[in-house]
Write a protein that holds these residues in place. Structure first.
Motif, PDB file in Angstrom:
ATOM      1  N   VAL A 108      19.920  27.059   5.974  1.00 17.37           N
ATOM      2  CA  VAL A 108      18.786  26.011   5.130  1.00 17.37           C
ATOM      3  C   VAL A 108      17.379  26.585   5.182  1.00 17.37           C
ATOM      4  CG1 VAL A 108      20.448  23.966   4.619  1.00 17.37           C
ATOM      5  CG2 VAL A 108      18.557  24.187   6.522  1.00 17.37           C
ATOM      6  N   ILE A 109      17.188  26.923   6.387  1.00 19.35           N
ATOM      7  CA  ILE A 109      15.634  27.368   6.761  1.00 19.35           C
ATOM      8  C   ILE A 109      15.579  28.865   5.809  1.00 19.35           C
ATOM      9  CG2 ILE A 109      14.176  28.389   8.257  1.00 19.35           C
ATOM     10  CD1 ILE A 109      15.448  26.382  10.032  1.00 19.35           C
ATOM     11  N   ASP A 110      16.576  29.826   5.937  1.00 16.51           N
ATOM     12  CA  ASP A 110      16.421  31.101   5.383  1.00 16.51           C
ATOM     13  C   ASP A 110      16.423  30.821   3.531  1.00 16.51           C
ATOM     14  OD1 ASP A 110      16.078  32.608   7.687  1.00 16.51           O
ATOM     15  OD2 ASP A 110      18.323  33.052   7.635  1.00 16.51           O
ATOM     16  N   ALA A 111      17.120  29.780   3.197  1.00 19.50           N
ATOM     17  CA  ALA A 111      17.212  29.616   1.842  1.00 19.50           C
ATOM     18  C   ALA A 111      15.766  29.156   1.397  1.00 19.50           C
ATOM     19  CB  ALA A 111      18.251  28.723   1.503  1.00 19.50           C
ATOM     20  N   ALA A 112      15.258  28.199   2.150  1.00 22.31           N
ATOM     21  CA  ALA A 112      13.766  27.684   1.895  1.00 22.31           C
ATOM     22  C   ALA A 112      12.710  28.724   1.587  1.00 22.31           C
ATOM     23  CB  ALA A 112      13.588  26.653   2.678  1.00 22.31           C
ATOM     24  N   ILE A 124      18.231  22.943  -1.327  1.00 25.48           N
ATOM     25  CA  ILE A 124      17.004  22.848  -0.597  1.00 25.48           C
ATOM     26  C   ILE A 124      15.830  22.540  -1.409  1.00 25.48           C
ATOM     27  CG2 ILE A 124      17.560  24.645   1.438  1.00 25.48           C
ATOM     28  CD1 ILE A 124      14.947  25.486  -1.065  1.00 25.48           C
ATOM     29  N   HIS A 125      14.841  21.664  -1.103  1.00 23.10           N
ATOM     30  CA  HIS A 125      13.542  21.769  -1.722  1.00 23.10           C
ATOM     31  C   HIS A 125      12.604  21.712  -0.514  1.00 23.10           C
ATOM     32  CE1 HIS A 125      15.335  18.462  -5.026  1.00 23.10           C
ATOM     33  NE2 HIS A 125      15.423  19.543  -5.281  1.00 23.10           N
ATOM     34  N   VAL A 126      11.531  22.444  -1.303  1.00 26.71           N
ATOM     35  CA  VAL A 126      10.104  22.731  -0.489  1.00 26.71           C
ATOM     36  C   VAL A 126       9.089  22.035  -1.182  1.00 26.71           C
ATOM     37  CG1 VAL A 126       8.924  24.314   0.612  1.00 26.71           C
ATOM     38  CG2 VAL A 126      10.998  24.877   0.534  1.00 26.71           C
ATOM     39  N   TRP A 127       8.550  21.144  -0.693  1.00 23.52           N
ATOM     40  CA  TRP A 127       7.386  20.660  -1.303  1.00 23.52           C
ATOM     41  C   TRP A 127       6.010  21.164  -0.573  1.00 23.52           C
ATOM     42  CZ3 TRP A 127       6.857  15.404  -3.468  1.00 23.52           C
ATOM     43  CH2 TRP A 127       8.147  15.004  -4.298  1.00 23.52           C
ATOM     44  N   VAL A 128       5.223  21.734  -1.597  1.00 21.51           N
ATOM     45  CA  VAL A 128       4.048  22.509  -1.039  1.00 21.51           C
ATOM     46  C   VAL A 128       2.835  21.171  -1.299  1.00 21.51           C
ATOM     47  CG1 VAL A 128       2.477  24.135  -1.999  1.00 21.51           C
ATOM     48  CG2 VAL A 128       4.750  24.451  -2.169  1.00 21.51           C
ATOM     49  N   ILE A 129       2.365  21.246  -0.226  1.00 23.81           N
ATOM     50  CA  ILE A 129       1.070  20.181  -0.064  1.00 23.81           C
ATOM     51  C   ILE A 129      -0.248  20.832  -0.045  1.00 23.81           C
ATOM     52  CG2 ILE A 129       0.254  18.107   1.105  1.00 23.81           C
ATOM     53  CD1 ILE A 129       3.090  17.657  -0.220  1.00 23.81           C
ATOM     54  N   ASP A 170       9.823  18.752 -10.524  1.00 20.00           N
ATOM     55  CA  ASP A 170      10.704  18.715  -9.598  1.00 20.00           C
ATOM     56  C   ASP A 170       9.780  19.392  -8.299  1.00 20.00           C
ATOM     57  OD1 ASP A 170      12.766  18.809  -7.808  1.00 20.00           O
ATOM     58  OD2 ASP A 170      13.942  20.224  -8.962  1.00 20.00           O
ATOM     59  N   ALA A 171      10.176  19.282  -7.168  1.00 19.96           N
ATOM     60  CA  ALA A 171       9.457  19.905  -5.988  1.00 19.96           C
ATOM     61  C   ALA A 171       9.160  21.273  -6.270  1.00 19.96           C
ATOM     62  CB  ALA A 171      10.274  19.829  -4.781  1.00 19.96           C
ATOM     63  N   ALA A 172       8.010  21.786  -5.895  1.00 26.31           N
ATOM     64  CA  ALA A 172       7.780  23.143  -6.332  1.00 26.31           C
ATOM     65  C   ALA A 172       8.638  24.348  -5.997  1.00 26.31           C
ATOM     66  CB  ALA A 172       6.589  23.552  -5.390  1.00 26.31           C
ATOM     67  N   VAL A 173       9.914  24.110  -5.070  1.00 25.98           N
ATOM     68  CA  VAL A 173      10.709  24.974  -4.893  1.00 25.98           C
ATOM     69  C   VAL A 173      12.049  24.225  -4.683  1.00 25.98           C
ATOM     70  CG1 VAL A 173      11.716  26.719  -3.163  1.00 25.98           C
ATOM     71  CG2 VAL A 173       9.425  26.580  -3.500  1.00 25.98           C
ATOM     72  N   ALA A 174      13.011  24.597  -5.334  1.00 24.19           N
ATOM     73  CA  ALA A 174      14.362  24.146  -5.355  1.00 24.19           C
ATOM     74  C   ALA A 174      15.308  25.025  -5.810  1.00 24.19           C
ATOM     75  CB  ALA A 174      14.518  22.849  -6.602  1.00 24.19           C
ATOM     76  N   GLY A 175      16.658  25.001  -4.915  1.00 25.29           N
ATOM     77  CA  GLY A 175      17.430  26.027  -4.954  1.00 25.29           C
ATOM     78  C   GLY A 175      18.777  25.748  -4.428  1.00 25.29           C
ATOM     79  N   HIS A 176      19.637  26.526  -4.276  1.00 29.16           N
ATOM     80  CA  HIS A 176      20.807  26.613  -3.699  1.00 29.16           C
ATOM     81  C   HIS A 176      20.798  27.460  -2.370  1.00 29.16           C
ATOM     82  CE1 HIS A 176      22.030  24.631  -7.210  1.00 29.16           C
ATOM     83  NE2 HIS A 176      23.132  24.004  -6.605  1.00 29.16           N
TER      84      HIS A 176
END
Length: 184
Positions: free
Chosen positions: A75-79, A35-40, A62-68
């Motif tokens: 994928v939502i819970d991982a984000a 997952i990647h989470v972009w913080v805007i 990289d995107a602010a949040v990146a992980g497996h």
């Protein structure tokens, strides 16, 4: 030491029914979820500069949040989990916009590292939270304008591990603002 297990996927994205250690999946090049989470914030994006000790793309933006995605995790819970772990920000599912999924292949043969990922991308609009970066994951965080990032990516700036395809997905999601769950 904590062993991180991930679900192994077939090339078509379906679950294989197997879970393996992340380091093994990266050594064998098996498909898995990330997952990647972009913080805007307005017209700015929060970027992380990856720690120099990272297995892939050390020292790059990289995107602010990146992980497996952990084995058995959505994928939502991982984000949500990764945002809490990496930036100490509590994100609710109602605050996430889904930008899409893409197949991502990262190869570093000199280190026996092959990561084949179905990378799910989310957008989170900043709520004024004070971000506390995990120093094991990243060296620093910084705000940068969407326009500057676009220009950098179009100019093939090598300081990033994100690419124009992902940036375009995020830009499209910002224009649609389709949250995962409507709270009304």
């Amino acid at each position: 030491m904590n062993t991180e297990l991930v679900d192994v996927l077939f090339e078509n994205g379906q679950f294989s029914g197997e879970s393996k250690e992340r380091r093994i999946v990266h050594a064998t090049g098996e498909w898995h979820l990330s997952i990647h989470v972009w913080v805007i914030r307005g017209n700015e994006v929060l970027l992380q500069k990856r720690a120099s000790s990272k297995e892939s793309f050390p020292g790059l933006y990289d995107a602010a949040v990146a992980g497996h995605v952990d084995s058995g995790e959505s994928v939502i819970d991982a984000a949500i989990r990764e945002a809490k772990e990496e930036l100490s920000v509590p994100i609710a599912v109602t605050q996430l916009i889904y930008a899409g999924c893409r197949r991502l292949i990262i190869e570093h043969p000199e280190r026996s590292f092959i990561s084949r990922e179905f990378n799910h991308i989310f957008v989170y609009h900043d709520t004024g939270f004070m971000y506390v970066p995990d120093k094991w994951e990243m060296e620093t965080i910084l705000w940068k304008s969407l326009e500057d990032i676009r220009k950098d990516l179009e100019g093939c700036n090598t300081n990033y591990c994100i690419d124009y395809e992902e940036f375009s997905m995020v830009s499209s999601a910002l224009n649609s603002s389709k949250y995962l769950y409507n709270t009304k």
